[in-house]
Design a protein around this motif. Structure first.
Motif, PDB file in Angstrom:
ATOM      1  N   THR A   1       0.837  -1.194   0.000  1.00  0.00           N
ATOM      2  CA  THR A   1       0.000   0.000   0.000  1.00  0.00           C
ATOM      3  C   THR A   1       0.872   1.244   0.000  1.00  0.00           C
ATOM      4  OG1 THR A   1      -0.148  -0.022   2.421  1.00  0.00           O
ATOM      5  CG2 THR A   1      -1.923  -1.104   1.197  1.00  0.00           C
ATOM      6  N   THR A   2       0.355   2.320  -0.588  1.00  0.00           N
ATOM      7  CA  THR A   2       1.067   3.597  -0.618  1.00  0.00           C
ATOM      8  C   THR A   2       0.083   4.704  -0.992  1.00  0.00           C
ATOM      9  OG1 THR A   2       2.978   4.787  -1.564  1.00  0.00           O
ATOM     10  CG2 THR A   2       1.732   3.367  -3.047  1.00  0.00           C
ATOM     11  N   THR A   3       0.458   5.929  -0.666  1.00  0.00           N
ATOM     12  CA  THR A   3      -0.319   7.085  -1.111  1.00  0.00           C
ATOM     13  C   THR A   3       0.308   7.739  -2.344  1.00  0.00           C
ATOM     14  OG1 THR A   3       0.918   8.544   0.379  1.00  0.00           O
ATOM     15  CG2 THR A   3      -1.129   7.582   1.227  1.00  0.00           C
ATOM     16  N   ASN A   4       1.432   7.214  -2.793  1.00  0.00           N
ATOM     17  CA  ASN A   4       2.210   7.813  -3.876  1.00  0.00           C
ATOM     18  C   ASN A   4       1.833   7.155  -5.197  1.00  0.00           C
ATOM     19  OD1 ASN A   4       4.475   8.149  -5.769  1.00  0.00           O
ATOM     20  ND2 ASN A   4       5.514   9.158  -4.056  1.00  0.00           N
ATOM     21  N   ASP A   5       1.218   7.926  -6.104  1.00  0.00           N
ATOM     22  CA  ASP A   5       0.747   7.340  -7.351  1.00  0.00           C
ATOM     23  C   ASP A   5       1.886   6.850  -8.237  1.00  0.00           C
ATOM     24  OD1 ASP A   5       1.627   9.911  -7.906  1.00  0.00           O
ATOM     25  OD2 ASP A   5       0.011  10.344  -9.324  1.00  0.00           O
ATOM     26  N   GLN A   6       3.038   7.525  -8.204  1.00  0.00           N
ATOM     27  CA  GLN A   6       4.166   7.090  -9.028  1.00  0.00           C
ATOM     28  C   GLN A   6       4.720   5.760  -8.530  1.00  0.00           C
ATOM     29  OE1 GLN A   6       6.856  10.480  -8.941  1.00  0.00           O
ATOM     30  NE2 GLN A   6       5.873  11.391 -10.729  1.00  0.00           N
ATOM     31  N   TRP A   7       4.811   5.617  -7.224  1.00  0.00           N
ATOM     32  CA  TRP A   7       5.268   4.342  -6.679  1.00  0.00           C
ATOM     33  C   TRP A   7       4.275   3.232  -6.992  1.00  0.00           C
ATOM     34  CZ3 TRP A   7       7.088   6.329  -1.214  1.00  0.00           C
ATOM     35  CH2 TRP A   7       8.339   6.939  -1.348  1.00  0.00           C
ATOM     36  N   ALA A   8       2.976   3.538  -6.920  1.00  0.00           N
ATOM     37  CA  ALA A   8       1.962   2.531  -7.238  1.00  0.00           C
ATOM     38  C   ALA A   8       2.084   2.074  -8.683  1.00  0.00           C
ATOM     39  CB  ALA A   8       0.565   3.093  -6.975  1.00  0.00           C
ATOM     40  N   THR A   9       2.308   3.012  -9.587  1.00  0.00           N
ATOM     41  CA  THR A   9       2.494   2.668 -10.999  1.00  0.00           C
ATOM     42  C   THR A   9       3.720   1.783 -11.180  1.00  0.00           C
ATOM     43  OG1 THR A   9       1.431   4.700 -11.753  1.00  0.00           O
ATOM     44  CG2 THR A   9       2.926   3.614 -13.295  1.00  0.00           C
ATOM     45  N   MET A  10       4.804   2.130 -10.497  1.00  0.00           N
ATOM     46  CA  MET A  10       6.025   1.333 -10.605  1.00  0.00           C
ATOM     47  C   MET A  10       5.819  -0.062 -10.016  1.00  0.00           C
ATOM     48  SD  MET A  10       9.874   2.332  -9.387  1.00  0.00           S
ATOM     49  CE  MET A  10      11.274   1.326  -9.915  1.00  0.00           C
ATOM     50  N   LEU A  11       5.093  -0.163  -8.903  1.00  0.00           N
ATOM     51  CA  LEU A  11       4.834  -1.460  -8.297  1.00  0.00           C
ATOM     52  C   LEU A  11       4.049  -2.365  -9.244  1.00  0.00           C
ATOM     53  CD1 LEU A  11       3.919  -0.200  -4.730  1.00  0.00           C
ATOM     54  CD2 LEU A  11       5.747  -1.841  -5.214  1.00  0.00           C
ATOM     55  N   ARG A  12       3.053  -1.807  -9.900  1.00  0.00           N
ATOM     56  CA  ARG A  12       2.263  -2.613 -10.836  1.00  0.00           C
ATOM     57  C   ARG A  12       3.127  -3.105 -11.993  1.00  0.00           C
ATOM     58  NH1 ARG A  12      -1.533   1.763 -10.150  1.00  0.00           N
ATOM     59  NH2 ARG A  12      -3.078   1.187  -8.558  1.00  0.00           N
ATOM     60  N   SER A  13       4.119  -2.308 -12.360  1.00  0.00           N
ATOM     61  CA  SER A  13       5.045  -2.718 -13.417  1.00  0.00           C
ATOM     62  C   SER A  13       6.050  -3.747 -12.907  1.00  0.00           C
ATOM     63  CB  SER A  13       5.785  -1.492 -13.971  1.00  0.00           C
ATOM     64  OG  SER A  13       6.768  -1.875 -14.896  1.00  0.00           O
ATOM     65  N   LEU A  14       6.619  -3.500 -11.734  1.00  0.00           N
ATOM     66  CA  LEU A  14       7.636  -4.399 -11.187  1.00  0.00           C
ATOM     67  C   LEU A  14       7.104  -5.809 -10.968  1.00  0.00           C
ATOM     68  CD1 LEU A  14       9.356  -2.059  -8.562  1.00  0.00           C
ATOM     69  CD2 LEU A  14      10.403  -2.973 -10.659  1.00  0.00           C
ATOM     70  N   ARG A  15       5.808  -5.932 -10.647  1.00  0.00           N
ATOM     71  CA  ARG A  15       5.262  -7.271 -10.378  1.00  0.00           C
ATOM     72  C   ARG A  15       5.083  -8.085 -11.654  1.00  0.00           C
ATOM     73  NH1 ARG A  15      -1.127  -6.131  -8.725  1.00  0.00           N
ATOM     74  NH2 ARG A  15      -1.741  -5.207 -10.724  1.00  0.00           N
ATOM     75  N   VAL A  16       5.194  -7.454 -12.819  1.00  0.00           N
ATOM     76  CA  VAL A  16       5.089  -8.166 -14.105  1.00  0.00           C
ATOM     77  C   VAL A  16       6.347  -7.901 -14.933  1.00  0.00           C
ATOM     78  CG1 VAL A  16       2.592  -8.412 -14.232  1.00  0.00           C
ATOM     79  CG2 VAL A  16       3.642  -6.279 -14.995  1.00  0.00           C
ATOM     80  N   HIS A  17       7.486  -8.182 -14.324  1.00  0.00           N
ATOM     81  CA  HIS A  17       8.777  -8.088 -14.999  1.00  0.00           C
ATOM     82  C   HIS A  17       9.105  -6.680 -15.483  1.00  0.00           C
ATOM     83  CE1 HIS A  17       9.384 -12.430 -14.911  1.00  0.00           C
ATOM     84  NE2 HIS A  17       8.151 -12.583 -15.371  1.00  0.00           N
ATOM     85  N   GLY A  18       8.614  -5.668 -14.761  1.00  0.00           N
ATOM     86  CA  GLY A  18       8.960  -4.289 -15.102  1.00  0.00           C
ATOM     87  C   GLY A  18       8.302  -3.777 -16.357  1.00  0.00           C
ATOM     88  N   SER A  19       7.112  -4.300 -16.650  1.00  0.00           N
ATOM     89  CA  SER A  19       6.450  -3.962 -17.908  1.00  0.00           C
ATOM     90  C   SER A  19       5.124  -3.266 -17.660  1.00  0.00           C
ATOM     91  CB  SER A  19       6.208  -5.243 -18.724  1.00  0.00           C
ATOM     92  OG  SER A  19       5.431  -4.974 -19.865  1.00  0.00           O
ATOM     93  N   ARG A  20       4.915  -2.158 -18.348  1.00  0.00           N
ATOM     94  CA  ARG A  20       3.592  -1.524 -18.389  1.00  0.00           C
ATOM     95  C   ARG A  20       2.900  -1.809 -19.713  1.00  0.00           C
ATOM     96  NH1 ARG A  20       4.062   4.666 -16.398  1.00  0.00           N
ATOM     97  NH2 ARG A  20       6.016   4.596 -17.575  1.00  0.00           N
ATOM     98  N   GLN A  21       3.684  -1.903 -20.774  1.00  0.00           N
ATOM     99  CA  GLN A  21       3.180  -2.283 -22.090  1.00  0.00           C
ATOM    100  C   GLN A  21       3.729  -3.662 -22.413  1.00  0.00           C
ATOM    101  OE1 GLN A  21       4.371   0.375 -25.224  1.00  0.00           O
ATOM    102  NE2 GLN A  21       3.532  -0.894 -26.856  1.00  0.00           N
ATOM    103  N   LYS A  22       2.873  -4.557 -22.853  1.00  0.00           N
ATOM    104  CA  LYS A  22       3.259  -5.952 -23.048  1.00  0.00           C
ATOM    105  C   LYS A  22       4.502  -6.069 -23.923  1.00  0.00           C
ATOM    106  CE  LYS A  22       1.159 -10.482 -23.853  1.00  0.00           C
ATOM    107  NZ  LYS A  22      -0.077 -11.204 -24.219  1.00  0.00           N
ATOM    108  N   TYR A  23       5.478  -6.814 -23.405  1.00  0.00           N
ATOM    109  CA  TYR A  23       6.757  -7.096 -24.071  1.00  0.00           C
ATOM    110  C   TYR A  23       7.674  -5.878 -24.165  1.00  0.00           C
ATOM    111  CZ  TYR A  23       4.200 -11.313 -25.332  1.00  0.00           C
ATOM    112  OH  TYR A  23       3.450 -12.454 -25.291  1.00  0.00           O
ATOM    113  N   HIS A  24       7.356  -4.828 -23.427  1.00  0.00           N
ATOM    114  CA  HIS A  24       8.238  -3.670 -23.286  1.00  0.00           C
ATOM    115  C   HIS A  24       8.539  -3.507 -21.786  1.00  0.00           C
ATOM    116  CE1 HIS A  24       6.543  -2.965 -27.269  1.00  0.00           C
ATOM    117  NE2 HIS A  24       7.541  -2.130 -27.506  1.00  0.00           N
TER     118      HIS A  24
END
Length: 368
Positions: A195-218
């Motif tokens: 959990t966090t109140t920081n939107d940038q950290w939340a975005t990074m966490l969602r990426s880090l949990r899937v191999h650092g990806s926000r766009q598939k295969y990137h």
């Protein structure tokens, strides 16, 4: 009587049909990784903690690691934490390449001593990682008086606890939760949350949990595979409906223990402390006891299960010998490891069972 230290069998009898129905819905949906069940659980935890963002991950250890990564902790950094905790706390720091810097505990609460922690701060300190041990929050407000940097709560054992009316998960900059089956809110396998109140950290966490990806295969960062699966989220969504009731019952059991020991004048044990302004959710009911090992054996002979959390502090663990700590470095943690004993604690424990435990402990110390 036969009283286990912990059991899920009674809980499953109560909620089994609702859990089975929720799991069946996931099977029929064909959506097993992330998806609507995970999103719903994330939203509920974010609302419960008042943080705005909650990111489901595979387990509590990954939650710690990914919280550290999101905060930018890496090689060359130091993270201050306590040696009296589960191994994952220090292990997650080491996984980032940073160094755990241990500081001693307060024996009354088993949590990080803010004054001692302040003496460990150095130019290389990148974060503090206090542990809310056994269901009682560490005093983050006191730590803030000494340290203005990132504080990450190890809230694995403290969901629902509060510090001056602020819930666990909301007081630090980030927080890591575990939903291991034995936790107050437990899955039917591994599961975790940040959990966090920081939107940038939340975005990074969602990426880090899937191999650092926000766009598939990137891949923007070097992440890991740590996704909360939908079956576990479905189980947790059902069980979350019962958490407040279970927490109240744990607190009632703890009070019955306390009253029983006071009434029987058992002076050879130190009872859990709940400082003013804190609420304790009693993941464990942990006493400090003279002749701990003999007491544990005595109770086992009378059908009472107990557990020692934790018998060897992290600074003395063979895997961490390269950190350079020695016996005597943290005397309070070392005293705790030799004295702590966790008594039976789960919401379905009956008053009669609690009274029997108290009776047997009193008999041990009072010679019959």
């Amino acid at each position: 009587m036969n009283i286990p230290a912990f059991t899920l069998s009674r809980q499953i009898q109560e909620i089994g049909p609702a859990v089975e129905e929720a799991m069946h819905e996931v099977v029929n949906s064909g959506q097993f990784i992330l998806g609507p069940q995970v999103q719903a659980f994330e939203e509920r935890i974010a609302q419960m903690t008042g943080t705005g963002y909650a990111v489901g991950v595979a387990n509590g250890s990954d939650a710690l690691y990914l919280a550290l990564r999101a905060a930018g902790v890496g090689p060359g950094d130091e993270v201050i934490t306590t040696p009296f905790t589960f191994f994952a706390t220090a292990g997650s720091i080491l996984r980032t390449g940073a160094k755990p810097v241990f500081t001693d505990i307060n024996l009354d609460t088993f949590n990080m001593d803010p004054d001692q922690a302040s003496a460990r701060i150095s130019p290389r300190t990148r974060a503090m990682l206090p542990v809310h041990l056994f269901g009682l929050m560490a005093d983050i407000d006191a730590l803030r008086q000494h340290y203005a940097g990132v504080i990450i709560e190890d809230a694995a054992q403290a969901i629902g606890a509060t510090l001056r009316n602020k819930p666990a998960g909301s007081v630090g900059d980030l927080a890591a939760f575990s939903f291991f089956p034995t936790k107050n809110l437990g899955a039917f396998g591994d599961a975790g949350m940040v959990t966090t109140t920081n939107d940038q950290w939340a975005t990074m966490l969602r990426s880090l949990r899937v191999h650092g990806s926000r766009q598939k295969y990137h891949h923007e960062w070097l992440g890991i595979n740590s996704r909360l699966d939908a079956v576990q989220a479905a189980v947790l969504n059902v069980k979350l409906n019962y958490l407040a009731h279970w927490t109240t019952r744990r607190q009632q059991i703890a009070e019955r223990y306390r009253q029983g020991f006071v009434e029987r004048r058992v002076s050879d044990i130190h009872l859990p402390s709940v400082p003013q302004g804190f609420s304790h959710v009693f993941h464990q009911y942990t006493i400090r006891a003279e002749a701990r090992d003999r007491l544990s054996a005595y109770l086992k002979d009378r059908g009472i299960g107990t557990t020692v959390y934790y018998p060897l502090s992290l600074h003395l663990q063979p895997a961490l010998r390269d950190l350079g700590y020695r016996l005597g470095d943290f005397p309070r943690s070392e005293q705790a490891q030799d004295e702590v004993l966790s008594l039976p604690m789960f919401p379905e424990l009956t008053d009669q069972e609690v009274d029997y435990v108290v009776q047997q402990i009193a008999a041990f110390y009072q010679g019959g």
